[in-house]
Design a protein around this motif. Structure first.
Motif, PDB file in Angstrom:
ATOM      1  N   PHE A 136       0.837  -1.196   0.000  1.00 27.61           N
ATOM      2  CA  PHE A 136       0.000   0.000   0.000  1.00 27.61           C
ATOM      3  C   PHE A 136       0.878   1.254   0.000  1.00 27.61           C
ATOM      4  CE2 PHE A 136      -2.093  -3.429   2.244  1.00 27.61           C
ATOM      5  CZ  PHE A 136      -3.313  -3.516   1.584  1.00 27.61           C
ATOM      6  N   ILE A 137       0.464   2.257  -0.763  1.00 28.37           N
ATOM      7  CA  ILE A 137       1.193   3.523  -0.788  1.00 28.37           C
ATOM      8  C   ILE A 137       0.216   4.684  -0.639  1.00 28.37           C
ATOM      9  CG2 ILE A 137       2.604   5.106  -2.151  1.00 28.37           C
ATOM     10  CD1 ILE A 137       3.927   2.816  -3.483  1.00 28.37           C
ATOM     11  N   LEU A 138       0.549   5.578   0.275  1.00 28.45           N
ATOM     12  CA  LEU A 138      -0.172   6.845   0.396  1.00 28.45           C
ATOM     13  C   LEU A 138       0.699   7.957  -0.180  1.00 28.45           C
ATOM     14  CD1 LEU A 138      -1.406   6.586   4.100  1.00 28.45           C
ATOM     15  CD2 LEU A 138      -2.834   6.344   2.055  1.00 28.45           C
ATOM     16  N   ASP A 139       0.133   8.803  -1.030  1.00 26.61           N
ATOM     17  CA  ASP A 139       0.845  10.041  -1.374  1.00 26.61           C
ATOM     18  C   ASP A 139       0.378  11.079  -0.367  1.00 26.61           C
ATOM     19  OD1 ASP A 139      -1.553   9.504  -3.283  1.00 26.61           O
ATOM     20  OD2 ASP A 139      -1.388  11.683  -3.442  1.00 26.61           O
ATOM     21  N   ALA A 140       1.321  11.587   0.419  1.00 32.51           N
ATOM     22  CA  ALA A 140       0.966  12.457   1.547  1.00 32.51           C
ATOM     23  C   ALA A 140       1.951  13.617   1.669  1.00 32.51           C
ATOM     24  CB  ALA A 140       0.932  11.650   2.839  1.00 32.51           C
ATOM     25  N   PRO A 141       1.996  14.490   0.668  1.00 34.04           N
ATOM     26  CA  PRO A 141       2.877  15.655   0.766  1.00 34.04           C
ATOM     27  C   PRO A 141       2.473  16.545   1.929  1.00 34.04           C
ATOM     28  CG  PRO A 141       1.339  15.911  -1.059  1.00 34.04           C
ATOM     29  CD  PRO A 141       1.187  14.506  -0.571  1.00 34.04           C
ATOM     30  N   VAL A 142       3.421  17.325   2.405  1.00 32.39           N
ATOM     31  CA  VAL A 142       3.187  18.159   3.586  1.00 32.39           C
ATOM     32  C   VAL A 142       3.471  19.624   3.271  1.00 32.39           C
ATOM     33  CG1 VAL A 142       3.768  16.255   5.129  1.00 32.39           C
ATOM     34  CG2 VAL A 142       5.558  17.871   4.448  1.00 32.39           C
ATOM     35  N   SER A 143       2.964  20.496   4.118  1.00 32.50           N
ATOM     36  CA  SER A 143       3.244  21.923   4.006  1.00 32.50           C
ATOM     37  C   SER A 143       3.468  22.493   5.395  1.00 32.50           C
ATOM     38  CB  SER A 143       2.063  22.638   3.324  1.00 32.50           C
ATOM     39  OG  SER A 143       2.329  24.024   3.180  1.00 32.50           O
ATOM     40  N   GLY A 144       4.350  23.480   5.482  1.00 35.18           N
ATOM     41  CA  GLY A 144       4.653  24.098   6.765  1.00 35.18           C
ATOM     42  C   GLY A 144       6.130  24.352   6.948  1.00 35.18           C
ATOM     43  N   GLY A 145       6.945  23.862   6.001  1.00 34.71           N
ATOM     44  CA  GLY A 145       8.369  24.140   6.032  1.00 34.71           C
ATOM     45  C   GLY A 145       9.094  23.591   7.237  1.00 34.71           C
ATOM     46  N   ASP A 146      10.316  24.083   7.430  1.00 37.58           N
ATOM     47  CA  ASP A 146      11.135  23.606   8.544  1.00 37.58           C
ATOM     48  C   ASP A 146      10.512  23.935   9.892  1.00 37.58           C
ATOM     49  OD1 ASP A 146      11.603  26.340   8.017  1.00 37.58           O
ATOM     50  OD2 ASP A 146      13.595  26.272   8.922  1.00 37.58           O
ATOM     51  N   VAL A 147       9.805  25.061   9.960  1.00 38.85           N
ATOM     52  CA  VAL A 147       9.154  25.456  11.218  1.00 38.85           C
ATOM     53  C   VAL A 147       8.074  24.449  11.591  1.00 38.85           C
ATOM     54  CG1 VAL A 147       7.777  27.226  12.367  1.00 38.85           C
ATOM     55  CG2 VAL A 147       9.642  27.901  10.846  1.00 38.85           C
ATOM     56  N   GLY A 148       7.239  24.086  10.616  1.00 37.40           N
ATOM     57  CA  GLY A 148       6.181  23.122  10.870  1.00 37.40           C
ATOM     58  C   GLY A 148       6.713  21.749  11.222  1.00 37.40           C
ATOM     59  N   ALA A 149       7.798  21.340  10.548  1.00 31.95           N
ATOM     60  CA  ALA A 149       8.396  20.037  10.849  1.00 31.95           C
ATOM     61  C   ALA A 149       8.963  20.014  12.258  1.00 31.95           C
ATOM     62  CB  ALA A 149       9.481  19.719   9.830  1.00 31.95           C
ATOM     63  N   LYS A 150       9.646  21.085  12.632  1.00 29.25           N
ATOM     64  CA  LYS A 150      10.243  21.172  13.965  1.00 29.25           C
ATOM     65  C   LYS A 150       9.189  21.214  15.064  1.00 29.25           C
ATOM     66  CE  LYS A 150      13.368  24.014  16.765  1.00 29.25           C
ATOM     67  NZ  LYS A 150      14.232  25.231  16.785  1.00 29.25           N
ATOM     68  N   ASN A 151       8.114  21.956  14.818  1.00 27.25           N
ATOM     69  CA  ASN A 151       7.079  22.136  15.842  1.00 27.25           C
ATOM     70  C   ASN A 151       5.995  21.068  15.808  1.00 27.25           C
ATOM     71  OD1 ASN A 151       8.402  24.462  16.670  1.00 27.25           O
ATOM     72  ND2 ASN A 151       7.134  25.811  15.415  1.00 27.25           N
ATOM     73  N   GLY A 152       6.026  20.203  14.824  1.00 25.77           N
ATOM     74  CA  GLY A 152       5.009  19.163  14.714  1.00 25.77           C
ATOM     75  C   GLY A 152       3.664  19.701  14.293  1.00 25.77           C
ATOM     76  N   THR A 153       3.664  20.732  13.452  1.00 24.49           N
ATOM     77  CA  THR A 153       2.415  21.393  13.070  1.00 24.49           C
ATOM     78  C   THR A 153       2.184  21.369  11.557  1.00 24.49           C
ATOM     79  OG1 THR A 153       3.565  23.538  13.018  1.00 24.49           O
ATOM     80  CG2 THR A 153       2.467  22.918  15.071  1.00 24.49           C
ATOM     81  N   LEU A 154       2.753  20.409  10.877  1.00 26.27           N
ATOM     82  CA  LEU A 154       2.622  20.346   9.421  1.00 26.27           C
ATOM     83  C   LEU A 154       1.184  20.081   8.988  1.00 26.27           C
ATOM     84  CD1 LEU A 154       5.768  18.209   8.573  1.00 26.27           C
ATOM     85  CD2 LEU A 154       5.447  20.630   8.038  1.00 26.27           C
ATOM     86  N   SER A 155       0.843  20.593   7.809  1.00 21.90           N
ATOM     87  CA  SER A 155      -0.382  20.184   7.137  1.00 21.90           C
ATOM     88  C   SER A 155      -0.042  18.965   6.292  1.00 21.90           C
ATOM     89  CB  SER A 155      -0.914  21.305   6.240  1.00 21.90           C
ATOM     90  OG  SER A 155      -1.384  22.386   7.012  1.00 21.90           O
ATOM     91  N   ILE A 156      -0.870  17.942   6.367  1.00 24.90           N
ATOM     92  CA  ILE A 156      -0.630  16.694   5.641  1.00 24.90           C
ATOM     93  C   ILE A 156      -1.824  16.425   4.736  1.00 24.90           C
ATOM     94  CG2 ILE A 156      -0.142  14.233   5.846  1.00 24.90           C
ATOM     95  CD1 ILE A 156       0.873  14.809   8.708  1.00 24.90           C
ATOM     96  N   MET A 157      -1.549  16.217   3.447  1.00 20.20           N
ATOM     97  CA  MET A 157      -2.592  16.048   2.428  1.00 20.20           C
ATOM     98  C   MET A 157      -2.462  14.651   1.846  1.00 20.20           C
ATOM     99  SD  MET A 157      -1.335  19.605   0.764  1.00 20.20           S
ATOM    100  CE  MET A 157      -0.446  20.641   1.953  1.00 20.20           C
ATOM    101  N   ALA A 158      -3.372  13.757   2.163  1.00 17.89           N
ATOM    102  CA  ALA A 158      -3.180  12.347   1.831  1.00 17.89           C
ATOM    103  C   ALA A 158      -4.129  11.839   0.754  1.00 17.89           C
ATOM    104  CB  ALA A 158      -3.341  11.492   3.090  1.00 17.89           C
ATOM    105  N   GLY A 159      -3.574  10.991  -0.110  1.00 20.39           N
ATOM    106  CA  GLY A 159      -4.356  10.261  -1.095  1.00 20.39           C
ATOM    107  C   GLY A 159      -3.955   8.800  -1.078  1.00 20.39           C
ATOM    108  N   GLY A 160      -4.858   7.927  -1.532  1.00 20.88           N
ATOM    109  CA  GLY A 160      -4.574   6.497  -1.524  1.00 20.88           C
ATOM    110  C   GLY A 160      -5.629   5.743  -0.751  1.00 20.88           C
ATOM    111  N   SER A 161      -5.267   4.591  -0.225  1.00 25.47           N
ATOM    112  CA  SER A 161      -6.191   3.738   0.512  1.00 25.47           C
ATOM    113  C   SER A 161      -6.641   4.407   1.813  1.00 25.47           C
ATOM    114  CB  SER A 161      -5.512   2.399   0.836  1.00 25.47           C
ATOM    115  OG  SER A 161      -6.146   1.739   1.902  1.00 25.47           O
ATOM    116  N   GLU A 162      -7.946   4.555   1.985  1.00 27.38           N
ATOM    117  CA  GLU A 162      -8.462   5.172   3.216  1.00 27.38           C
ATOM    118  C   GLU A 162      -8.179   4.283   4.429  1.00 27.38           C
ATOM    119  OE1 GLU A 162     -12.400   7.580   4.827  1.00 27.38           O
ATOM    120  OE2 GLU A 162     -12.559   6.336   3.025  1.00 27.38           O
TER     121      GLU A 162
END
Length: 288
Positions: free
Chosen positions: A117-143
């Motif tokens: 199974f593969i989910l395409d789940a790109p994120v947004s929020g940059g290094d700040v979001g990654a560091k703070n754990g606040t990224l937006s995650i946009m997922a497609g694939g198997s629910e």
């Protein structure tokens, strides 16, 4: 969720931030990066190093990937020593790379044929979001797969949305990048105007960042622009890649997006001036 061995391939600026959050879990975190030195701090913090993507696939049941370009994604999954041919049955892969929707569909089809199974789940929020754990995650694939890994997403993301079938996450990320593209031009031109008018840029930012003009880029990247801090949270070269994908998809859908086209041309000029490895906020340098 049940404890499983989790793999992560790609320990760049954002990947490192995400892995730091995963290391707080009781699960074993196994990592690989083309340049091992970039993973040293993670190994010191408890991550297990694997010598190849194949070893990650043979060891882990859930595997995240975050690499540079669509060609890197395709080689990583489908290449001579690719992940899919070495994975255990029912392994769930989550590709966090911003890539093409068509490749996400292709990978999903290849994985399903192998019981994977593969989910395409790109994120947004940059290094700040990654560091703070606040990224937006946009997922497609198997629910079903999305539901299984949702607890992991919650360790490094806040706005986590399932969008539908394979490729949906990548199409949503293109929408995200289109907004950012024109917004970055607006932020740069606003600061350039304020500077020319003889205003204090810090005070201008204080006034406009919480009003109708407010945006993530204005709040997080404008201060870096003011300080001439071009350290990468997200590389110019990778943003150009994203804008190129968005333009190709728009052309396929017979859409004309002049704001996106302008941003693409400006960032290419920036690239030609040697700013590829700087952060996207370096666009302010175009204005002098």
């Amino acid at each position: 969720m049940e404890q499983k061995k989790i793999g992560f391939i790609g320990t760049g600026v954002m990947g490192t931030g995400i892995i730091q959050h995963l290391l707080a879990l009781p699960n074993e975190i196994h990592i690989f990066n083309r340049t091992k030195k970039k993973a040293d701090s993670l190994i010191e913090n408890g991550a297990f190093w694997q010598d190849s993507p194949a070893h990650i696939a043979q060891t882990c049941q859930i595997i995240f990937t975050m690499v540079g370009y669509p060609k890197d994604v395709e080689e990583l999954y489908l290449g001579k020593d690719g992940l899919l041919q070495h994975a255990q049955e029912e392994t769930i892969f989550i590709d966090l790379t911003t890539s093409t929707p068509s490749l996400a569909v292709k990978l999903n089809q290849s994985a399903e044929e192998l019981g994977l199974f593969i989910l395409d789940a790109p994120v947004s929020g940059g290094d700040v979001g990654a560091k703070n754990g606040t990224l937006s995650i946009m997922a497609g694939g198997s629910e079903k797969s999305f539901s299984k890994v949702l607890p992991l997403f919650k360790t490094f993301g806040e706005n986590i949305v399932y969008h539908g079938s394979a490729g949906s996450g990548q199409n949503t990320k293109m929408s995200n990048q289109i907004v950012i593209a024109s917004t970055m031009i607006g932020v740069c031109e606003s600061l350039t105007y304020a500077k020319k008018a003889g205003l204090s840029l810090d005070l201008v930012l204080k006034s406009i960042s919480t009003g109708a003009a407010g945006s993530w880029s204005l709040s997080n990247l404008a201060p870096r622009m003011i300080d001439d801090d071009f350290a990468p949270g997200f590389y110019v070269k990778h943003f150009i890649k994203d804008l190129s994908i968005a333009l190709e998809e728009a052309e396929r859908m017979e859409l004309k997006l002049p704001g996106l086209q302008l941003a693409y041309s400006l960032y290419n000029e920036l690239s030609n001036s040697g700013y590829d490895d700087n952060g996207t906020q370096a666009l302010i340098a175009y204005y002098g």
